[in-house]
Scaffold this motif. Sequence first.
Motif, PDB file in Angstrom:
ATOM      1  N   GLU A  78       2.808  -7.017  69.152  1.00 26.79           N
ATOM      2  CA  GLU A  78       2.471  -8.412  69.463  1.00 26.79           C
ATOM      3  C   GLU A  78       3.660  -9.018  70.205  1.00 26.79           C
ATOM      4  OE1 GLU A  78       2.719 -11.392  66.215  1.00 26.79           O
ATOM      5  OE2 GLU A  78       0.854 -12.236  66.955  1.00 26.79           O
ATOM      6  N   LEU A  79       3.460  -9.331  71.489  1.00 29.83           N
ATOM      7  CA  LEU A  79       4.525  -9.973  72.266  1.00 29.83           C
ATOM      8  C   LEU A  79       4.330 -11.479  72.160  1.00 29.83           C
ATOM      9  CD1 LEU A  79       4.422  -7.683  75.440  1.00 29.83           C
ATOM     10  CD2 LEU A  79       5.941  -7.484  73.459  1.00 29.83           C
ATOM     11  N   LEU A  80       5.419 -12.186  71.841  1.00 39.02           N
ATOM     12  CA  LEU A  80       5.325 -13.631  71.616  1.00 39.02           C
ATOM     13  C   LEU A  80       6.246 -14.411  72.548  1.00 39.02           C
ATOM     14  CD1 LEU A  80       5.965 -12.497  68.177  1.00 39.02           C
ATOM     15  CD2 LEU A  80       4.201 -14.247  68.207  1.00 39.02           C
ATOM     16  N   GLU A  81       5.638 -15.296  73.329  1.00 37.46           N
ATOM     17  CA  GLU A  81       6.421 -16.207  74.180  1.00 37.46           C
ATOM     18  C   GLU A  81       6.227 -17.612  73.632  1.00 37.46           C
ATOM     19  OE1 GLU A  81       5.719 -16.092  78.621  1.00 37.46           O
ATOM     20  OE2 GLU A  81       5.660 -18.256  78.382  1.00 37.46           O
ATOM     21  N   SER A  82       7.315 -18.378  73.563  1.00 39.15           N
ATOM     22  CA  SER A  82       7.224 -19.729  73.020  1.00 39.15           C
ATOM     23  C   SER A  82       6.552 -20.676  74.006  1.00 39.15           C
ATOM     24  CB  SER A  82       8.619 -20.244  72.676  1.00 39.15           C
ATOM     25  OG  SER A  82       8.507 -21.450  71.966  1.00 39.15           O
ATOM     26  N   THR A  83       5.760 -21.618  73.461  1.00 38.90           N
ATOM     27  CA  THR A  83       5.144 -22.628  74.330  1.00 38.90           C
ATOM     28  C   THR A  83       5.903 -23.950  74.231  1.00 38.90           C
ATOM     29  OG1 THR A  83       3.624 -23.237  72.545  1.00 38.90           O
ATOM     30  CG2 THR A  83       2.809 -21.650  74.174  1.00 38.90           C
ATOM     31  N   SER A  84       6.958 -23.960  73.376  1.00 37.12           N
ATOM     32  CA  SER A  84       7.711 -25.199  73.172  1.00 37.12           C
ATOM     33  C   SER A  84       9.154 -24.886  72.770  1.00 37.12           C
ATOM     34  CB  SER A  84       7.022 -26.007  72.071  1.00 37.12           C
ATOM     35  OG  SER A  84       7.925 -26.914  71.492  1.00 37.12           O
ATOM     36  N   PRO A  85      10.121 -25.698  73.242  1.00 44.14           N
ATOM     37  CA  PRO A  85      11.526 -25.410  72.906  1.00 44.14           C
ATOM     38  C   PRO A  85      11.847 -25.544  71.417  1.00 44.14           C
ATOM     39  CG  PRO A  85      11.347 -27.271  74.460  1.00 44.14           C
ATOM     40  CD  PRO A  85       9.963 -26.847  74.132  1.00 44.14           C
ATOM     41  N   ASP A  86      10.969 -26.205  70.640  1.00 42.36           N
ATOM     42  CA  ASP A  86      11.261 -26.337  69.205  1.00 42.36           C
ATOM     43  C   ASP A  86      10.411 -25.399  68.338  1.00 42.36           C
ATOM     44  OD1 ASP A  86       8.829 -27.531  69.431  1.00 42.36           O
ATOM     45  OD2 ASP A  86       9.348 -29.353  68.336  1.00 42.36           O
ATOM     46  N   GLY A  87       9.751 -24.441  68.954  1.00 43.15           N
ATOM     47  CA  GLY A  87       8.945 -23.484  68.181  1.00 43.15           C
ATOM     48  C   GLY A  87       9.792 -22.386  67.561  1.00 43.15           C
ATOM     49  N   PRO A  88       9.243 -21.641  66.579  1.00 39.84           N
ATOM     50  CA  PRO A  88      10.011 -20.586  65.902  1.00 39.84           C
ATOM     51  C   PRO A  88      10.491 -19.471  66.844  1.00 39.84           C
ATOM     52  CG  PRO A  88       7.690 -20.527  65.211  1.00 39.84           C
ATOM     53  CD  PRO A  88       7.880 -21.784  66.013  1.00 39.84           C
ATOM     54  N   ILE A  89       9.712 -19.171  67.875  1.00 39.41           N
ATOM     55  CA  ILE A  89      10.131 -18.099  68.793  1.00 39.41           C
ATOM     56  C   ILE A  89      11.281 -18.574  69.691  1.00 39.41           C
ATOM     57  CG2 ILE A  89       9.358 -16.640  70.740  1.00 39.41           C
ATOM     58  CD1 ILE A  89       8.373 -15.771  67.878  1.00 39.41           C
ATOM     59  N   ALA A  90      11.203 -19.827  70.166  1.00 41.45           N
ATOM     60  CA  ALA A  90      12.294 -20.369  70.986  1.00 41.45           C
ATOM     61  C   ALA A  90      13.588 -20.421  70.176  1.00 41.45           C
ATOM     62  CB  ALA A  90      11.923 -21.767  71.484  1.00 41.45           C
ATOM     63  N   LYS A  91      13.475 -20.841  68.911  1.00 41.58           N
ATOM     64  CA  LYS A  91      14.668 -20.928  68.053  1.00 41.58           C
ATOM     65  C   LYS A  91      15.248 -19.543  67.786  1.00 41.58           C
ATOM     66  CE  LYS A  91      13.512 -24.906  65.179  1.00 41.58           C
ATOM     67  NZ  LYS A  91      13.187 -25.175  63.765  1.00 41.58           N
ATOM     68  N   PHE A  92      14.363 -18.570  67.570  1.00 37.42           N
ATOM     69  CA  PHE A  92      14.814 -17.194  67.300  1.00 37.42           C
ATOM     70  C   PHE A  92      15.586 -16.654  68.506  1.00 37.42           C
ATOM     71  CE2 PHE A  92      14.223 -12.589  67.572  1.00 37.42           C
ATOM     72  CZ  PHE A  92      14.575 -12.162  66.305  1.00 37.42           C
ATOM     73  N   ILE A  93      15.023 -16.845  69.715  1.00 45.06           N
ATOM     74  CA  ILE A  93      15.667 -16.319  70.925  1.00 45.06           C
ATOM     75  C   ILE A  93      17.005 -17.021  71.170  1.00 45.06           C
ATOM     76  CG2 ILE A  93      15.470 -16.182  73.464  1.00 45.06           C
ATOM     77  CD1 ILE A  93      12.488 -15.540  73.058  1.00 45.06           C
ATOM     78  N   GLU A  94      17.040 -18.308  70.880  1.00 47.79           N
ATOM     79  CA  GLU A  94      18.283 -19.075  71.052  1.00 47.79           C
ATOM     80  C   GLU A  94      19.403 -18.521  70.163  1.00 47.79           C
ATOM     81  OE1 GLU A  94      17.515 -23.429  71.127  1.00 47.79           O
ATOM     82  OE2 GLU A  94      19.254 -23.468  69.774  1.00 47.79           O
ATOM     83  N   LYS A  95      19.050 -18.169  68.928  1.00 51.28           N
ATOM     84  CA  LYS A  95      20.054 -17.678  67.976  1.00 51.28           C
ATOM     85  C   LYS A  95      20.345 -16.200  68.111  1.00 51.28           C
ATOM     86  CE  LYS A  95      19.132 -21.112  64.454  1.00 51.28           C
ATOM     87  NZ  LYS A  95      18.147 -21.344  63.420  1.00 51.28           N
ATOM     88  N   LYS A  96      19.292 -15.395  68.312  1.00 56.46           N
ATOM     89  CA  LYS A  96      19.481 -13.937  68.258  1.00 56.46           C
ATOM     90  C   LYS A  96      19.176 -13.209  69.561  1.00 56.46           C
ATOM     91  CE  LYS A  96      18.166 -14.043  63.380  1.00 56.46           C
ATOM     92  NZ  LYS A  96      18.506 -13.267  62.210  1.00 56.46           N
ATOM     93  N   GLY A  97      18.568 -13.902  70.509  1.00 57.04           N
ATOM     94  CA  GLY A  97      18.141 -13.224  71.743  1.00 57.04           C
ATOM     95  C   GLY A  97      16.766 -12.597  71.559  1.00 57.04           C
ATOM     96  N   GLU A  98      16.246 -12.006  72.631  1.00 52.98           N
ATOM     97  CA  GLU A  98      14.936 -11.377  72.558  1.00 52.98           C
ATOM     98  C   GLU A  98      14.992 -10.192  71.595  1.00 52.98           C
ATOM     99  OE1 GLU A  98      12.641 -11.613  76.709  1.00 52.98           O
ATOM    100  OE2 GLU A  98      14.482 -10.462  76.851  1.00 52.98           O
ATOM    101  N   GLY A  99      13.849  -9.888  70.970  1.00 52.11           N
ATOM    102  CA  GLY A  99      13.818  -8.707  70.090  1.00 52.11           C
ATOM    103  C   GLY A  99      12.789  -8.824  68.992  1.00 52.11           C
ATOM    104  N   ILE A 100      12.833  -7.858  68.062  1.00 54.53           N
ATOM    105  CA  ILE A 100      11.850  -7.834  66.970  1.00 54.53           C
ATOM    106  C   ILE A 100      12.053  -9.052  66.083  1.00 54.53           C
ATOM    107  CG2 ILE A 100      11.026  -6.582  64.933  1.00 54.53           C
ATOM    108  CD1 ILE A 100      11.662  -3.980  66.345  1.00 54.53           C
ATOM    109  N   GLN A 101      10.986  -9.838  65.932  1.00 62.75           N
ATOM    110  CA  GLN A 101      11.089 -11.088  65.160  1.00 62.75           C
ATOM    111  C   GLN A 101      10.420 -10.965  63.796  1.00 62.75           C
ATOM    112  OE1 GLN A 101       8.423 -13.827  64.852  1.00 62.75           O
ATOM    113  NE2 GLN A 101       9.788 -15.502  64.268  1.00 62.75           N
ATOM    114  N   HIS A 102       9.319 -10.204  63.705  1.00 63.44           N
ATOM    115  CA  HIS A 102       8.669 -10.019  62.401  1.00 63.44           C
ATOM    116  C   HIS A 102       7.865  -8.728  62.348  1.00 63.44           C
ATOM    117  CE1 HIS A 102       5.301 -12.157  64.570  1.00 63.44           C
ATOM    118  NE2 HIS A 102       4.539 -11.355  63.850  1.00 63.44           N
ATOM    119  N   ILE A 103       7.536  -8.345  61.094  1.00 63.86           N
ATOM    120  CA  ILE A 103       6.616  -7.225  60.901  1.00 63.86           C
ATOM    121  C   ILE A 103       5.447  -7.772  60.089  1.00 63.86           C
ATOM    122  CG2 ILE A 103       7.949  -6.374  58.899  1.00 63.86           C
ATOM    123  CD1 ILE A 103       6.961  -3.522  59.742  1.00 63.86           C
TER     124      ILE A 103
END
Length: 134
Positions: free
Chosen positions: A55-80
């Motif tokens: 499942e590839l996930l792109e954020s639709t908003s700068p305050d979403g969980p995916i945007a926050k994850f990328i900001e802190k950790k960069g692109e990569g595995i976010q969940h299983i």
Amino acid sequence: MKVLKVDHIGIAVKNLDETLKFYTDALGLEVEGTETVEEQKVKVAFLPVGDTEVELLESTSPDGPIAKFIEKKGEGIQHIAFKVENIEEAIKHMKEKGFRMIDEKPRYGAGGAQIAFMHPKSSHGVLVELSERK
Ligand SMILES: C[C@@H](C(=O)O)C(=O)SCCNC(=O)CCNC(=O)[C@H](O)C(C)(C)COP(=O)(O)OP(=O)(O)OC[C@H]1O[C@@H](n2cnc3c(N)ncnc32)[C@H](O)[C@@H]1OP(=O)(O)O
Ligand SMILES: [Co+2]
């Protein structure tokens, strides 16, 4: 409660179209479907691999969980995500065992699944999604 399989692996990406070049052109996977899940502020693409999916996930908003994850950790595995037989029962089971649920009630997941996230602090550093899909 019973885990039936790894439903999918969630990967946070900056740009879905750019990323697809790798997964389709290079790895040879096929996109089964795309969907925007407003509640999670994501646009997702599902790519089946055998009995499971990426499942590839792109954020639709700068305050979403995916945007926050990328900001802190960069692109990569976010969940299983684990497919469970019964989501209500799985949530109850985890709470009874003292594990911390982010979602105490099932929420809408892509493709009409019912999903609930567990807190990564409770599950040893892994964001776990429980998912019931018919
Ligand atoms: C569409 C749907 C579907 O499949 O159908 C989806 O998958 S939607 C997929 C996207 N949706 C979600 O992820 C929803 C559930 N996620 C959330 O509620 C949030 O992202 C949290 C997991 C609670 C993290 O929230 P937030 O970034 O505000 O908190 P935080 O930065 O203070 O993080 C608290 C601690 O958890 C760690 N942490 C944060 N995100 C993590 C992750 N993905 N995996 C492992 N650890 C993680 C942080 O490093 C931090 O640890 P330290 O304290 O040690 O620094
Ligand atoms: Co997911």
